[in-house]
Scaffold this motif. Structure first.
Motif, PDB file in Angstrom:
ATOM      1  N   ASN A   1       5.794  -5.996 -20.223  1.00  0.00           N
ATOM      2  CA  ASN A   1       4.603  -5.152 -20.140  1.00  0.00           C
ATOM      3  C   ASN A   1       4.898  -3.716 -19.746  1.00  0.00           C
ATOM      4  O   ASN A   1       4.000  -2.925 -19.572  1.00  0.00           O
ATOM      5  N   GLN A   2       6.193  -3.355 -19.561  1.00  0.00           N
ATOM      6  CA  GLN A   2       6.508  -1.989 -19.167  1.00  0.00           C
ATOM      7  C   GLN A   2       6.357  -1.068 -20.360  1.00  0.00           C
ATOM      8  O   GLN A   2       7.073  -1.167 -21.344  1.00  0.00           O
TER       9      GLN A   2
ATOM     10  N   ILE B   1      14.858  -0.495 -15.812  1.00  0.00           N
ATOM     11  CA  ILE B   1      13.514  -0.742 -15.292  1.00  0.00           C
ATOM     12  C   ILE B   1      13.557  -1.725 -14.130  1.00  0.00           C
ATOM     13  O   ILE B   1      13.048  -1.451 -13.041  1.00  0.00           O
TER      14      ILE B   1
ATOM     15  N   VAL C   1      12.704  -0.996 -10.125  1.00  0.00           N
ATOM     16  CA  VAL C   1      11.667  -1.683  -9.352  1.00  0.00           C
ATOM     17  C   VAL C   1      12.282  -2.323  -8.117  1.00  0.00           C
ATOM     18  O   VAL C   1      11.733  -2.238  -7.014  1.00  0.00           O
TER      19      VAL C   1
ATOM     20  N   ASN D   1       6.577  -9.821 -12.813  1.00  0.00           N
ATOM     21  CA  ASN D   1       6.667  -8.946 -13.969  1.00  0.00           C
ATOM     22  C   ASN D   1       5.393  -8.166 -14.271  1.00  0.00           C
ATOM     23  O   ASN D   1       5.462  -7.083 -14.862  1.00  0.00           O
ATOM     24  N   ASP D   2       4.257  -8.691 -13.858  1.00  0.00           N
ATOM     25  CA  ASP D   2       3.004  -8.003 -14.164  1.00  0.00           C
ATOM     26  C   ASP D   2       2.502  -7.126 -13.020  1.00  0.00           C
ATOM     27  O   ASP D   2       1.776  -6.163 -13.252  1.00  0.00           O
TER      28      ASP D   2
ATOM     29  N   THR E   1       5.769  -2.676 -11.257  1.00  0.00           N
ATOM     30  CA  THR E   1       6.243  -1.882 -12.391  1.00  0.00           C
ATOM     31  C   THR E   1       6.912  -0.610 -11.884  1.00  0.00           C
ATOM     32  O   THR E   1       6.910  -0.316 -10.693  1.00  0.00           O
ATOM     33  N   ASN E   2       7.469   0.137 -12.822  1.00  0.00           N
ATOM     34  CA  ASN E   2       8.160   1.386 -12.475  1.00  0.00           C
ATOM     35  C   ASN E   2       7.251   2.597 -12.640  1.00  0.00           C
ATOM     36  O   ASN E   2       7.712   3.689 -12.956  1.00  0.00           O
ATOM     37  N   LYS E   3       5.966   2.432 -12.393  1.00  0.00           N
ATOM     38  CA  LYS E   3       4.971   3.497 -12.514  1.00  0.00           C
ATOM     39  C   LYS E   3       4.400   3.850 -11.144  1.00  0.00           C
ATOM     40  O   LYS E   3       4.519   3.079 -10.190  1.00  0.00           O
TER      41      LYS E   3
ATOM     42  N   GLY F   1       2.585   1.157  -9.630  1.00  0.00           N
ATOM     43  CA  GLY F   1       3.416  -0.031  -9.774  1.00  0.00           C
ATOM     44  C   GLY F   1       3.318  -1.044  -8.663  1.00  0.00           C
ATOM     45  O   GLY F   1       4.015  -2.061  -8.705  1.00  0.00           O
TER      46      GLY F   1
END
Length: 854
Positions: free
Chosen positions: A302-303, A335, A339, A647-648, A651-653, A656
């Motif tokens: 999902n990234q 990624i 994280v 995983n959901d 994230t790397n945002k 995140g």
């Protein structure tokens, strides 16, 4: 068999390749993105800080609101300045003390006047370093830090009015402040404030690389001529340079005194070498980050990565950016490490060292003390961090864990009890329970014993027997009474703490105390309704009528509802399984938690996020729930849900983190779960085996040994989520858990995963244990007013036990005994009647349940 052999061969190749590459010295800071968690509700900050540092030098972009708790939010475009203390991921605002802001032109003293716009493209952050550009003044700002000192570097444009504003009123309520100009290179002062911490002291001492040509102290935003020192609640100062170009300021802080701040400053930074400090900060972070080395994790599906040059999908959020193109997409191979290492970084931002370089610190009694032979820490978010952050530290930071515990004991000496949520030199009493206790017990059980265990044990007993926050009711009645808010949650968390006290008693050979607290550890049974399968509140001796398990409120539960707390018995999971009717019914209830389409009702809590059914990963009461499938016949569902959460929801945002970071707990959950190890009940030695996210992870232990965790399936696809088998040191490990001693001895833990559940293999694997077998209690009976069509009304007395017992009752106000009336059928009710009842099994009695019917 072919797929299993292939997995073995792949593991061998990966092990050989990764072992060779690990010989090279790595820079793990390149995988850390401090902006992760600064968006949404993560409440983190991006500024310059050392591991567990007293100094957190960071930009302040948001002054109010829940999402301004850290002083910064990623969506902001205005910066007010750069303050020296910040909290990472809390749900309540504080800190952001002693703000510095470089400006040009005529000095201004209101934050709306001296603030500046800035652009995200000009921001940079890495461990120990932050950079931005102030558009209003055309000033480049860079920040770095030592443990107790912050360093600012300002690159001014050509101007005769280059200012630095120092605002002591900024942010929360000021109780008192003073500032003093020492000479044309130095100033010092105090900011004493009130917010979450009721009386917080931050002394500071600042030195500048160039002499300032003039200065002015503003009292109530008006400059007072000729002042070298001023005191009050609204004190600010400007210093002004004539075309200085680059100016550095270094600022030491202390809770003790301005002299202490100066000692910290001179000891940690005798010069103005910004690059050296930045480099040293990076090196300090690499020491901490390298304690766990990970390689070879498949990127989450999902990234989102947008090809370079394509329209920016976030542009709609800011019309000014509509023509802005996206930067190159991140390397998919980076990624997962990003994280992971950002999680490591966040986990090590707190607790914070609080003593000066000479050992002095301000204690909870507001007196000055010396930390002799250890560092004294503050900012313990224990309701959150006892779950995963502190168990992580018992693995990779045992010496610091000893200092944490010595800090707890110092707090107990000064404040009269073990800490709940200490902040600075104040106890906030935030959240519930007494969760410094599991931290101490977990450490002691795992061999961390360089502290006075008898003193700690005495402090535990004194703390859990104080008559406050419902503890008196809990001890007297076996549950926290309805008159106390959050009573169901408090009952459950006090019971877990009591189990921890019992374990400490057992390790110390205190049998009588063990028997007392192992009984109290079972008080969860007094709030468990075996008809509904939920932990429910009691009202007038019976279960709450019109009970809605979906309702969020703070009358009965803490930051959650009955769904999350239905499974909060980490000390006695197998007991809970029995009370729910066995493994299959327990699994069905757990399934329903994750699959229900019911909606939350009641109070809206913005950090009840990361929902999967009623599972809420954004808040801590859910953090152990996915692992409970390991106690059922469907342990593959532990792996299924762990895969989804890992995983959901990480994230790397900037957004995140799915909820508040909470001083490292949200990240520590990710770290431990990514390693495939999780301890649902700190104080016991079993780590459940979950779902390792990397082909190889090496945990470096302080005894010089290392645990290597291999999962060849992790490099192939995130779809390889189901456990197929486990090897420990090249031998089959037919268990769904691993003991701490096995980890402490080092070795290789090989996890084999595949795309389909292997329930046949799982059936043969030994399950983790979590059960109380000693001194079983008899749950309190409940009294229920029956709905009848004709008078008189009747009251039924019901057993809440899963074993047969006898109920005795009285109606004359006296305490029931085994000589009282035996209950056999509903009782006719008269006005003003008070009924008292006990349940007795094998000579063991419950507490008295009392109801008065008007």
């Amino acid at each position: 068999m072919r797929s299993f052999c292939t997995a073995l061969f792949t593991a061998f190749v990966l092990t050989s390749t990764l072992s060779a590459s690990a010989q090279k010295k790595q820079d793990y800071t390149k995988y850390v993105d401090p902006f992760i968690g600064t968006g949404a509700h993560g409440h983190t900050y991006p500024g310059a800080v050392r591991p567990f540092g007293m100094m957190q030098l960071s930009p302040d972009t948001r002054l109010t609101g829940w999402d301004g708790c850290s002083g910064y939010h990623y969506t902001d475009t205005v910066v007010y300045g750069f303050s020296h203390t910040h909290l990472s991921g809390t749900g309540i605002a504080d800190y952001c003390d002693v703000l510095f802001m470089p400006t040009t032109g005529q000095p201004q003293f209101k934050n709306t006047q001296y603030s500046s716009a800035f652009q995200k493209k000009n921001e940079e952050a890495s461990p120990g370093y932050y950079k931005t550009h102030l558009d209003k003044y055309d000033i480049d700002v860079e920040l770095t830090a030592t443990t107790r000192v912050g360093v600012h570097k300002y690159d001014f444009p050509t101007t005769k009015q280059a200012n630095i504003i120092i605002d002591l009123q900024h942010r929360d309520q000021v109780l008192n402040a003073w500032i003093e100009v020492i000479n044309d290179h130095e100033i010092r002062g105090l900011r004493q404030s009130k917010s979450w911490a009721k009386d917080q002291y931050v002394y500071f001492y600042a030195k500048f690389s160039k002499p300032f040509k003039t200065y002015g102290i503003a009292v109530n935003d008006e400059v007072k001529d000729g002042l070298k020192k001023a005191e009050g609640k609204n004190i600010k100062l400007f210093i002004q340079f004539d075309n200085p170009g680059e100016v550095l300021s270094k600022v030491g802080i202390s809770s003790v005194s301005a002299e202490g701040a100066l000692k910290n400053l001179d000891a940690e930074l005798p010069d103005f070498d910004f690059k050296r400090v930045e480099k040293a900060a990076k090196a300090a972070w690499n020491v901490e980050l390298s304690k766990i080395e990970v390689e070879g994790g498949a990127p989450p599906a999902n990234q989102r990565t947008v090809p370079m040059g394509m329209p920016n999908p976030d542009a709609a959020k800011n019309p000014k950016d509509k023509n802005k193109k996206t930067p190159p997409p991140p390397d998919p191979a980076k990624i997962k490490p990003t994280v992971f290492y950002t999680a490591m970084y966040h986990a090590m931002l707190a607790p914070n060292i609080y003593n000066d370089v000479d050992g002095q610190y301000r204690g909870l009694d507001n007196r000055i003390h010396y930390a002799q032979g250890f560092n004294y820490y503050t900012v313990f978010s224990l309701w959150d961090t006892y779950r995963a952050a502190h168990p992580l530290f018992t693995l990779i930071d045992r010496k610091r864990t000893t200092d944490f515990i010595k800090s707890f004991l110092a707090i107990n000496q000064q404040g009269g009890q073990l800490p709940v949520w200490p902040l600075g030199s104040d106890e906030t009493y935030c959240m519930i329970g007494n969760h410094s206790i599991p931290v101490i017990v977990d450490a002691y059980a795992k061999g961390i014993r360089d502290f006075d265990a008898k003193e700690a044990f005495a402090a535990m007993k004194a703390t859990v027997n104080r008559d406050h926050f419902g503890l008196g009711s809990y001890v007297k009645n076996g549950l926290v009474a309805n008159e106390e808010k959050e009573n169901v949650s408090k009952t459950l968390e006090y019971a877990y703490d009591d189990w921890c006290v019992a374990q400490m008693a057992k390790m110390l050979g205190e049998q009588k105390d063990y028997e007392t607290y192992i009984q109290r550890a079972q008080y969860w049974k007094n709030v468990f309704n075996n008809q509904s399968g939920f932990m429910q509140p009691h009202v007038n001796g019976g279960w709450l009528a019109n009970f809605d398990p979906n309702e969020v409120n703070n009358k009965y539960y803490v930051e959650g509802n009955a769904w999350q707390y239905a499974f909060y018995v980490p000390q006695d999971v197998e007991g809970l399984v029995n009370y729910m009717g066995g493994a299959d019914k327990f699994a069905a209830k757990l399934d329903e938690l994750f699959t229900t389409d019911a909606k939350l009702t009641g109070t809206v809590l913005p950090d009840l996020t990361g929902l999967i059914g009623m599972y809420a990963h954004g808040n801590e009461p859910s953090h152990h729930l996915a692992y409970l499938f390991n106690f059922t016949n469907t342990p593959d569902k532990t792996q299924l849900y762990l895969n989804r959460i890992l995983n959901d929801y990480y994230t790397n945002k900037p957004d995140g983190l799915t909820g508040n970071e909470d001083c490292g707990q949200m990240s520590a959950w990710y770290i431990m779960s990514s390693l495939g190890l999780y301890n649902i009940a700190p104080g016991q030695q079993q780590y459940q085996i979950g779902l390792p996210q990397f082909a190889k992870a090496v945990v470096h232990l302080e005894n010089g040994k290392k645990l290597t965790i291999l999962n060849s399936g992790a490099v192939v696809s995130r779809d390889n989520i189901y456990l197929q088998g486990v090897n420990l040191n090249k031998k089959s490990h037919n268990k769904l858990y691993i003991n701490h001693d096995d980890i402490a001895n080092g070795g290789d833990l090989e996890i084999f995963t595949g795309k389909l559940p292997n329930r046949m293999a799982m059936q043969d694997m030994e399950r983790p244990t979590s059960k109380i077998t000693d001194n079983k209690i008899v749950p309190n009976p409940t009294l229920t007013l029956l709905q009848t069509f004709a008078p008189p009304a009747q009251v039924a007395i019901k057993s809440n036990d899963i074993e047969a017992n006898t109920i005795y009752y009285t109606t004359d106000g006296s305490a029931p005994t085994t000589s009282s009336s035996v209950y056999s059928k509903p009782l006719p009710l008269t006005a003003g009647m008070t009924i008292k009842a006990i349940a007795v099994r094998n000579g063991v009695s419950s507490f008295v349940t009392t109801a008065t019917f008007k």
